[in-house]
Each structure stands twice: as C-alpha cells, then as structure tokens.
Design an enzyme around this catalytic site. Structure first.
Site, PDB file in Angstrom:
ATOM      1  CG  ASN A   1      -8.222  -8.945  -6.256  1.00  0.00           C
ATOM      2  OD1 ASN A   1      -8.377  -9.792  -5.380  1.00  0.00           O
ATOM      3  ND2 ASN A   1      -8.380  -7.655  -6.044  1.00  0.00           N
TER       4      ASN A   1
ATOM      5  CG  HIS B   1      -3.308 -15.704  -6.553  1.00  0.00           C
ATOM      6  ND1 HIS B   1      -4.120 -15.420  -5.494  1.00  0.00           N
ATOM      7  CD2 HIS B   1      -2.125 -16.085  -6.019  1.00  0.00           C
ATOM      8  CE1 HIS B   1      -3.467 -15.616  -4.352  1.00  0.00           C
ATOM      9  NE2 HIS B   1      -2.252 -16.007  -4.649  1.00  0.00           N
TER      10      HIS B   1
ATOM     11  CB  SER C   1      -8.195 -11.877   5.353  1.00  0.00           C
ATOM     12  OG  SER C   1      -8.077 -12.974   4.457  1.00  0.00           O
TER      13      SER C   1
ATOM     14  CG  ASN D   1      -9.131  -6.884   5.307  1.00  0.00           C
ATOM     15  OD1 ASN D   1      -9.445  -6.956   4.120  1.00  0.00           O
ATOM     16  ND2 ASN D   1      -9.329  -7.882   6.151  1.00  0.00           N
TER      17      ASN D   1
END
Ligand SMILES: [Zn+2]
Length: 276
Positions: A107, A124, A225, A249
């Site tokens: 995130n 990221h 995922s 998840n």
C-alpha cells in the site's frame, strides 16, 4: 477449514504465537476498512473498467499525464483524509510486542506508520511524496496538491468515486485543459513516488525485504491476493526456505497452494483479537 470466527481467531493466534518473528506482507485489503478501495474482487480479478496508468504511457504521453494528475487531484483528497483501522492498529501492537521482524506493505497510503508501525518497507512507495524524474528532488504531495488546485479550479471543484492509489474516475471530463505541474527547480517531470504498473520496485527495497525473510520464522499475509509478482515473490521465497505462511484475505490468493493457514475474513476483523 474453520467453522466459526472464533476458530479462525484461535488458529491465527496460535500461528502468531508459534512464530514470534513474523514477516508481515500487507496489501489493499488491509486499508479497505479505512475507506480506500481495493483493486481486485474475491476471485483475484480486476474490478474496474479502467486500468491504472502504465509507466511508459506516463513518461511519453502528455495527455495521459494530464488525465493522471486530474484524476489524482480528486482521488488524493480521499486518500489523505483516511485514518488507520483496527488492522493497522493490530499490526502496530504486534510490532510493539516484538513479534514483527519486518512489515512490508504494497500500500502507498502510509497508514501503517500512522498507526505506529516503525519497521515498514513501503514496497510500492508513498503517495504523499512526489519526485522529480530529472533532478530527483522530492517534495510533499500536499504542497503540489495546493498548487494544482490553485491552477485548476474547475477540477478542484469536482468530486468523484475514489479509486486505488489516489486515482479517481472522472468519466466524460476533458483532461486536455488540465495544467500539469513541473518541477520548480528544473522544469522536469514530476511523478508520485509510487511504483507504477510496468515499473520495477527499486532493487534496494526488494533486497531489504528479502534479507528480512532470512531472519523471520514465518510469513503473515494481510489483505493481499498476491496477484502481482512484486508481492508474490516473497511468499515464493518464504516457501522455498521451508517456512510457513498464513494469509488473511477475503478471496483467492495466488499463493493459496503455499499456505499453511488461510483465514477468509476482513483483515480488521481477523486481527482484532490482538487489540483485546
Ligand atoms: Zn527537478
């Protein structure tokens, strides 16, 4: 696998108890309870009609950049207003108790740090930082946001459904009127300091995260995922090292066949026992 949420909480608690040095990998599902939407549905498929911008497009196409920043102007407002939820608080508490060898997040919202986690690798990047691609100067997104709103009052007044990574849907709006900001210092292209699709994660970040696998005794996946290779590779490396993996998840994960324990629940719910 488990009939009641109590069973799931017990199994997860036991997993965490048995493995005191956890490598935690978090994804979009960790932030959905903070009002930041997810990319993928329960089958791991892309949910949205439009895909995020590819790096090649951003670098070469002025229209694409106008469209990106115009959408991002609206989307960032929702992103910066978000606050951590119980999933973030639970993981911060787990770290304070010495259970987290490393937290790696896919995130870009900074909510783990906002909740108090300190040992975080932002795989990221961060949406609240903007980088000049020419002189490498970094500025706060907040500053750029104000400047963009001043220069684009018509867009600043728009509101739209928010989308992942501070993006937003503004269908039917003409983007070619958008005034795209340039670097104050050198006039270079500005880009959010996040990894775009088609772009590699900086090597040092991957190296640091891989090094943490060596000193961890298990992996806990929270709300991912793992469909994107940048995250999946850590599950693969963990499995190759013969270390167990648990995942929370709601849907399918790419690593389902590598999992020791799977909890199909909302992250905040599944981890809430850590707060009691
Ligand atoms: Zn510059």
């Amino acid at each position: 696998m488990f009939d009641t949420s109590e069973d799931r909480a017990t199994a997860l608690a036991e997993f965490i108890d048995r493995h005191p040095r956890l490598f935690v990998l978090t994804g979009a599902g960790c932030s959905t309870d903070s009002g930041i939407p997810d990319y993928r549905d329960e089958a791991g498929e892309w949910k949205r009609a439009t895909r995020p911008i590819m790096i090649q497009e951003f670098m070469t196409n002025e229209r694409a950049r106008q469209r990106y920043w115009a959408r991002s102007l609206v989307g960032f407002r929702r992103m910066r207003a978000a606050s951590p939820n119980d999933a973030h608080h639970s993981l911060a508490r787990l770290e304070r108790h010495g259970h987290v060898a490393q937290l790696v997040t896919q995130n870009v919202d900074g909510l783990h740090q906002a909740a108090g986690s300190r040992n975080v690798i932002d795989l990221h990047g961060r949406i609240d930082v903007v980088r000049c691609l020419q002189c490498e100067r970094r500025i706060r997104r907040e500053e750029l946001q104000s400047e963009m709103e001043r220069q684009n009052p018509a867009f600043a007044a728009l509101d739209a459904l928010e989308a992942p990574d501070g993006d937003a849907d503004l269908d039917g709006v003409r983007f070619d009127a958008f005034d795209v900001p340039a670097c104050d210092a050198c006039g270079g292209l500005l880009k959010p300091d996040v990894v775009f699709f088609g772009e590699n994660v900086p090597r040092q970040r991957v190296h640091d995260a891989m090094a943490a696998i060596d000193v961890s005794d298990a992996m806990l996946v929270v709300g991912s995922s793992l469909m994107v290779y940048s995250g999946y590779r850590f599950a693969k490396a963990m499995a190759d090292a013969g270390k167990p993996i648990a995942a929370i998840n709601l849907g399918r994960t790419r690593a389902d066949d590598l999992l020791t324990l799977k909890v199909a629940d909302r992250c905040a719910n599944a981890l809430s026992f850590l707060l009691s």
